[in-house]
Design an enzyme around this catalytic site. Sequence first.
Site, PDB file in Angstrom:
ATOM      1  N   HIS A 131       0.814  -1.223   0.000  1.00  0.00           N
ATOM      2  CA  HIS A 131       0.000   0.000   0.000  1.00  0.00           C
ATOM      3  C   HIS A 131       0.845   1.270   0.000  1.00  0.00           C
ATOM      4  O   HIS A 131       0.807   2.078   0.909  1.00  0.00           O
ATOM      5  CB  HIS A 131      -0.958   0.002   1.189  1.00  0.00           C
ATOM      6  N   GLU A 224     -12.871   2.044  -5.382  1.00  0.00           N
ATOM      7  CA  GLU A 224     -13.609   3.292  -5.551  1.00  0.00           C
ATOM      8  C   GLU A 224     -13.001   4.196  -6.616  1.00  0.00           C
ATOM      9  O   GLU A 224     -11.792   4.184  -6.826  1.00  0.00           O
ATOM     10  CB  GLU A 224     -13.628   4.086  -4.238  1.00  0.00           C
TER      11      GLU A 224
END
Length: 353
Positions: A131, A224
């Site tokens: 990440h 998203e």
Amino acid sequence: MPLSTLGAPRTQPVAAGLENPWGLAFLPDGRYLVTERPGRLRAIAADGRLGEPIAGLPAIATGGQGGLLDVLADSSFASNRTFYICYSEPEARGSANSTALARAQLSADGLRAENLQVIFSQRPKVASSSHFGCRIVEARDGTLFLTLGDRFSRKEDAQRLDNHLGKVVRVAKDGSIPRDNPFVGRAGALPEIWSYGHRNGQGAALGPDGQVWMHEHGPQGGDEINVLQAGANYGWPTVTYGENYGGGKIGEGLTAKDGMVQPLHYWVPSIAPSGMAFLTSDRYGAAWKGNLFVGSLKFGYLDRIELKDGKVAAEHRLIDGRARIRDVRQGPDGLLYVLTDESNGKLLRLLPD
């Protein structure tokens, strides 16, 4: 929303032999700059010949999702030869690392990065190989937006403004902080933060509206698309349309909460998005102009997204199932280019029918 499959457009190989390529930029002389995640930056000639790795890069923490990730050519590259790289930066001593942004100039012979300067370094550094975020966008005013992941193990920090985890930051090209950033002067908040509550944004692009658009990985479900607003909270991990890996709600299992921005679009199940570009040319006809394109790592397709009134109206699978799509960009010729994330990764050009 169901995805239609309209048949694969023609793809033309531009280059091959790239090890897990991640980011793509175009140079005015027709060459391409491509990053390889293991820590190499290469210039590719217009005819597809791979150059030797460019020397002069900083120390890079490789492994897992880390390495040399995005690259961006400055809008004035033709006169200043400046480019930017985003990468995982190791700490001087120890096993922690973080996302960093550096600027440099490409030497006249194209073999070296000169005058390299780290202009942003994510804090805190974390012992993690996941990440990093790491997409760079140059806005119309010349400022730089950078997506920053939550580093997986520190997701709660995405809701705090005293760190860079799970944020998007905005800096000037010399690393200074624009005075109109939303948290400048706010006690307890880092002034470079533009927005927060993000998980792991691996795609970002400047929209035709002049705003920065990004997508981010959800956990199990809940990827998203967001349009970035100054000072906005995008909710992670308090709200999400995903769930824990293996099942089970995250936190209270909320999908909405007052004060937290809803995504413009989300995917369940996750497509593992990477790379993002708007098509502004008419090379593929009127139906494609203005569409948003997003690569899928999980399913190996390019998603052509039709937008209407600021919402997703339809999605179409392109080059379906061929390979993990890591990046997509519109080239100076108005055509789309994609990078495939493989040990023998390729740079492909999409040709109109």
